[in-house]
Design a protein around this motif. Structure first.
Motif, PDB file in Angstrom:
ATOM      1  N   TRP A   5     -59.812 -15.528 -34.193  1.00  0.00           N
ATOM      2  CA  TRP A   5     -59.391 -14.989 -35.209  1.00  0.00           C
ATOM      3  C   TRP A   5     -58.812 -13.788 -34.828  1.00  0.00           C
ATOM      4  CZ3 TRP A   5     -61.020 -10.406 -37.158  1.00  0.00           C
ATOM      5  CH2 TRP A   5     -62.250  -9.805 -36.697  1.00  0.00           C
ATOM      6  N   ARG A   6     -59.439 -13.146 -33.783  1.00  0.00           N
ATOM      7  CA  ARG A   6     -58.887 -11.760 -33.326  1.00  0.00           C
ATOM      8  C   ARG A   6     -57.548 -12.028 -32.754  1.00  0.00           C
ATOM      9  NH1 ARG A   6     -62.980  -7.747 -33.704  1.00  0.00           N
ATOM     10  NH2 ARG A   6     -64.954  -8.619 -34.008  1.00  0.00           N
ATOM     11  N   GLN A   7     -57.240 -12.893 -31.867  1.00  0.00           N
ATOM     12  CA  GLN A   7     -56.087 -13.076 -31.313  1.00  0.00           C
ATOM     13  C   GLN A   7     -54.946 -13.779 -31.959  1.00  0.00           C
ATOM     14  OE1 GLN A   7     -59.257 -14.211 -29.934  1.00  0.00           O
ATOM     15  NE2 GLN A   7     -59.119 -12.877 -28.390  1.00  0.00           N
ATOM     16  N   MET A   8     -55.421 -14.646 -33.272  1.00  0.00           N
ATOM     17  CA  MET A   8     -54.433 -14.755 -34.060  1.00  0.00           C
ATOM     18  C   MET A   8     -53.759 -13.630 -34.771  1.00  0.00           C
ATOM     19  SD  MET A   8     -54.314 -14.776 -38.028  1.00  0.00           S
ATOM     20  CE  MET A   8     -55.965 -15.013 -38.551  1.00  0.00           C
ATOM     21  N   ASN A  67     -49.279 -12.224 -43.910  1.00  0.00           N
ATOM     22  CA  ASN A  67     -50.598 -11.598 -43.132  1.00  0.00           C
ATOM     23  C   ASN A  67     -51.472 -11.328 -44.442  1.00  0.00           C
ATOM     24  OD1 ASN A  67     -50.236 -10.799 -40.176  1.00  0.00           O
ATOM     25  ND2 ASN A  67     -48.263 -10.130 -41.277  1.00  0.00           N
ATOM     26  N   ASN A  68     -51.159 -11.285 -45.645  1.00  0.00           N
ATOM     27  CA  ASN A  68     -52.214 -11.452 -46.917  1.00  0.00           C
ATOM     28  C   ASN A  68     -53.027 -12.545 -46.825  1.00  0.00           C
ATOM     29  OD1 ASN A  68     -51.206  -8.977 -47.423  1.00  0.00           O
ATOM     30  ND2 ASN A  68     -49.936  -9.574 -49.140  1.00  0.00           N
ATOM     31  N   TYR A  69     -52.591 -13.718 -46.577  1.00  0.00           N
ATOM     32  CA  TYR A  69     -53.168 -14.879 -46.649  1.00  0.00           C
ATOM     33  C   TYR A  69     -53.764 -15.793 -45.201  1.00  0.00           C
ATOM     34  CZ  TYR A  69     -50.531 -14.304 -50.635  1.00  0.00           C
ATOM     35  OH  TYR A  69     -49.835 -13.712 -51.879  1.00  0.00           O
ATOM     36  N   GLY A 120     -54.866 -20.871 -39.756  1.00  0.00           N
ATOM     37  CA  GLY A 120     -56.123 -21.706 -39.365  1.00  0.00           C
ATOM     38  C   GLY A 120     -56.045 -22.377 -38.208  1.00  0.00           C
ATOM     39  N   ALA A 121     -54.701 -22.954 -37.691  1.00  0.00           N
ATOM     40  CA  ALA A 121     -54.417 -23.378 -36.457  1.00  0.00           C
ATOM     41  C   ALA A 121     -54.561 -22.463 -35.333  1.00  0.00           C
ATOM     42  CB  ALA A 121     -53.161 -24.046 -36.628  1.00  0.00           C
ATOM     43  N   LEU A 122     -53.985 -21.151 -35.488  1.00  0.00           N
ATOM     44  CA  LEU A 122     -54.133 -20.114 -34.602  1.00  0.00           C
ATOM     45  C   LEU A 122     -55.548 -19.653 -34.205  1.00  0.00           C
ATOM     46  CD1 LEU A 122     -50.929 -18.190 -35.116  1.00  0.00           C
ATOM     47  CD2 LEU A 122     -51.284 -19.538 -33.197  1.00  0.00           C
ATOM     48  N   ALA A 181     -49.621  -2.163 -36.146  1.00  0.00           N
ATOM     49  CA  ALA A 181     -50.771  -1.208 -35.749  1.00  0.00           C
ATOM     50  C   ALA A 181     -52.022  -1.380 -36.576  1.00  0.00           C
ATOM     51  CB  ALA A 181     -50.436   0.054 -36.177  1.00  0.00           C
ATOM     52  N   ALA A 182     -51.719  -1.753 -38.032  1.00  0.00           N
ATOM     53  CA  ALA A 182     -53.127  -2.296 -38.859  1.00  0.00           C
ATOM     54  C   ALA A 182     -53.532  -3.620 -38.573  1.00  0.00           C
ATOM     55  CB  ALA A 182     -52.391  -2.131 -40.341  1.00  0.00           C
ATOM     56  N   LEU A 183     -52.684  -4.559 -38.090  1.00  0.00           N
ATOM     57  CA  LEU A 183     -53.255  -5.863 -37.389  1.00  0.00           C
ATOM     58  C   LEU A 183     -53.921  -5.617 -36.387  1.00  0.00           C
ATOM     59  CD1 LEU A 183     -50.100  -7.900 -38.322  1.00  0.00           C
ATOM     60  CD2 LEU A 183     -52.398  -8.565 -39.340  1.00  0.00           C
ATOM     61  N   THR A 184     -53.584  -4.574 -35.311  1.00  0.00           N
ATOM     62  CA  THR A 184     -54.204  -4.422 -34.018  1.00  0.00           C
ATOM     63  C   THR A 184     -55.679  -3.963 -34.168  1.00  0.00           C
ATOM     64  OG1 THR A 184     -52.025  -4.215 -32.993  1.00  0.00           O
ATOM     65  CG2 THR A 184     -54.061  -3.042 -31.840  1.00  0.00           C
ATOM     66  N   LEU A 185     -55.725  -3.057 -35.604  1.00  0.00           N
ATOM     67  CA  LEU A 185     -57.059  -2.417 -35.763  1.00  0.00           C
ATOM     68  C   LEU A 185     -57.815  -3.278 -36.177  1.00  0.00           C
ATOM     69  CD1 LEU A 185     -55.769   1.104 -37.643  1.00  0.00           C
ATOM     70  CD2 LEU A 185     -56.748   0.785 -35.362  1.00  0.00           C
ATOM     71  N   ALA A 186     -57.343  -4.434 -37.068  1.00  0.00           N
ATOM     72  CA  ALA A 186     -58.106  -5.477 -37.707  1.00  0.00           C
ATOM     73  C   ALA A 186     -58.809  -6.491 -36.412  1.00  0.00           C
ATOM     74  CB  ALA A 186     -57.376  -6.352 -38.804  1.00  0.00           C
ATOM     75  N   ALA A 187     -57.882  -6.623 -35.655  1.00  0.00           N
ATOM     76  CA  ALA A 187     -58.571  -7.505 -34.476  1.00  0.00           C
ATOM     77  C   ALA A 187     -59.345  -6.937 -33.610  1.00  0.00           C
ATOM     78  CB  ALA A 187     -57.094  -7.821 -33.716  1.00  0.00           C
ATOM     79  N   ALA A 188     -59.550  -5.726 -33.501  1.00  0.00           N
ATOM     80  CA  ALA A 188     -60.551  -5.060 -32.905  1.00  0.00           C
ATOM     81  C   ALA A 188     -61.617  -4.385 -33.745  1.00  0.00           C
ATOM     82  CB  ALA A 188     -59.723  -3.601 -32.185  1.00  0.00           C
TER      83      ALA A 188
END
Length: 388
Positions: free
Chosen positions: A160-163, A23-25, A152-154, A85-92
C-alpha cells in the motif's frame, strides 16, 4: 481575455482530474492491510476515507475559488505538487494520526479535479463549453470508477505504501505537463481572495439559477449515493451473500456513464443544458425502475445500473456547464458553492441509505430514488433557455 484552451490542454485536464480524484478512493481496498501494518484497529483506519472527503470538501470551499484569481498553469501545478507531497507523507506515515492528517491534505489537494473542470469550461472555445466540461468530467468519472481497482491491484503487487508513491509520481507528471499545456494568463478579477470567500454565501441569494442547480444536482446525487450504498448492503446479505470483489464488479456498469459523457457535452453545446438534464434524469429513472423488482437477474441489474449511472453523470456535466455559464469570470466561486452543497446533499443520501433500506426494503429504497430523480427531471425543465 484568456485564449481558448488547446485540445491537448483539455485532455490533460481530464487526465489530471481522473488521477487526482482517484486518490480519495484508491486506498479503500487496502484498508485492512494498512490497519495490520500500523497495528491499529480497522475502525480507526476506516476514518481514512472520511478524512479524504472532509479534505476534499474543504478544498471545494477554500481552494476552488482560486481559479478566479490565479493563472491556470500556476494553480494546477501548485496543487499537484502539494498532492504529490501529501501522498508521500501518507506513504511514510508511522501511525494512524499522521496518516489521517496526510489524507486531509490529500483530499484538499485532490479538489484540483474540480478546478480542472472549471478551467476547461471557462477557457473552452466559443460554443464548446459543454464539450470541455464533459471531457474533464469523463476523466474524473474514470478515475472514480477505476480507482479502487487500480489501488487494490497495485497494493497487492507492490504494497500500500508503494501504491501511494505511484499515485504521487502521476501527480508529479501532471505538474510537469501543466505549464506547457495550460493558459498562463491570470483571470481578470476586481476582488481580493478574502473578498471572494466572503462573497460566496450571498451568491445563492443573487443567482436563482445557482439555487436551482444546487437543488437539482443535489437530488440526483442523493439518489446516486442512496442506490449504490443500498445496493452494496443488499448484495452482501442473503439471499445473495456476495463478497466484496463480486459486489465491486457491479461498479463496472458505470462505464456506460463514462462513455456517454462526450456525447453529453456535444448535446449540451447544440441544445440546452436543461434539455440534457431532463433527458438524463428520465434515463436514470428508467434504469432505476429495472432495479425495483429485485436483483435476481444480473443482466437486467447491470443494464439498470448502466442507465442510472449514465443519467447521473450526464446530468452533472450539463449542470456544471450551466453553473459556469452564469458568470464565467466568477465560475470558480460559483462552482465552489455548487459542489460544496452538492456533496453535502449527497452525503445525506449515504447516511440515510441503511436506515431506509431497513425500513422500506430494497423496493421501497429504489422507489424513493425514482421519485427523487423524477423531481430532478421536473426541476431540470426550468432555467435559462440556453447555456452559452
Amino acid at each position: 481575455m484568456t485564449r481558448p484552451l488547446p485540445r491537448g490542454g483539455t485532455f490533460l485536464l481530464a487526465a489530471i482530474a481522473g488521477t487526482a480524484i482517484a486518490n480519495n478512493y484508491a486506498i479503500q481496498p487496502a484498508l485492512t492491510a494498512v490497519a495490520a501494518d500500523l497495528g491499529v484497529p480497522l475502525s480507526v483506519i476506516g476514518l481514512v476515507p472520511t478524512a479524504a472527503l472532509a479534505g476534499c470538501m474543504t478544498g471545494f470551499a477554500l481552494l476552488l475559488p482560486l481559479t478566479d484569481h490565479l493563472a491556470p498553469h500556476r494553480l494546477v501545478t501548485a496543487h499537484l505538487m502539494a498532492l504529490a507531497a501529501a501522498l508521500t507523507l501518507a506513504a511514510a506515515a508511522p501511525g494512524p494520526v499522521p496518516l489521517l492528517a496526510a489524507y486531509l491534505l490529500i483530499g484538499a489537494a485532490a479538489s484540483v479535479a474540480a478546478q480542472a473542470g472549471n478551467i476547461a469550461g471557462r477557457t473552452a472555445p466559443p460554443g464548446h463549453r459543454g464539450t470541455g466540461v464533459a471531457t474533464v468530467a469523463a476523466g474524473m468519472s474514470a478515475g472514480i470508477l477505476l480507482s479502487r481497482l487500480a489501488g487494490g491491484a497495485l497494493s497487492d503487487i507492490l504494497g500500500w505504501r508503494q501504491m501511494l508513491l505511484v499515485f504521487a509520481a502521476l501527480a508529479l507528471l501532471g505538474a510537469i505537463a501543466a505549464p506547457t499545456f495550460l493558459p498562463r494568463q491570470r483571470p481578470p478579477s476586481d476582488h481580493s481572495y478574502r473578498t471572494t470567500l466572503a462573497s460566496l454565501p450571498p451568491l445563492l441569494r443573487h443567482h436563482p439559477q445557482l439555487r436551482r442547480a444546487v437543488v437539482t444536482g443535489g437530488l440526483w446525487y442523493f439518489a446516486f449515493n442512496l442506490i449504490w450504498v443500498a445496493l452494496a448492503l443488499t448484495l452482501a446479505q442473503p439471499p445473495y451473500s456476495l463478497g466484496p470483489t463480486a459486489i465491486g464488479l457491479y461498479s463496472l456498469a458505470g462505464l456506460l456513464g463514462f462513455a456517454a459523457l462526450p456525447l453529453t457535452g456535444r448535446l449540451t453545446d447544440r441544445y440546452t443544458s436543461r434539455t440534457v438534464i431532463t433527458a438524463a434524469m428520465l434515463a436514470a429513472a428508467a434504469g432505476t425502475t429495472l432495479l425495483v423488482t429485485g436483483l435476481d437477474t444480473p443482466p437486467a441489474t447491470a443494464l439498470g445500473l448502466a442507465l442510472f449511472d449514465a443519467g447521473c453523470f450526464a446530468a452533472q456535466a450539463a449542470n456544471q456547464s450551466r453553473v459556469i455559464a452564469l458568470d464565467p469570470q466568477r465560475s470558480g466561486s460559483l462552482s465552489s458553492v455548487y459542489l460544496l452543497l452538492y456533496f453535502t446533499i449527497g452525503a445525506i443520501g449515504t447516511a440515510v441509505a441503511a436506515p431506509l433500506l431497513n425500513t422500506l426494503g430494497w423496493q421501497g429504497t429504489t422507489l424513493t430514488a425514482i421519485a427523487t430523480l423524477l423531481l430532478a427531471a421536473a426541476l431540470g425543465r426550468t432555467g435559462t433557455p440556453r447555456t452559452p
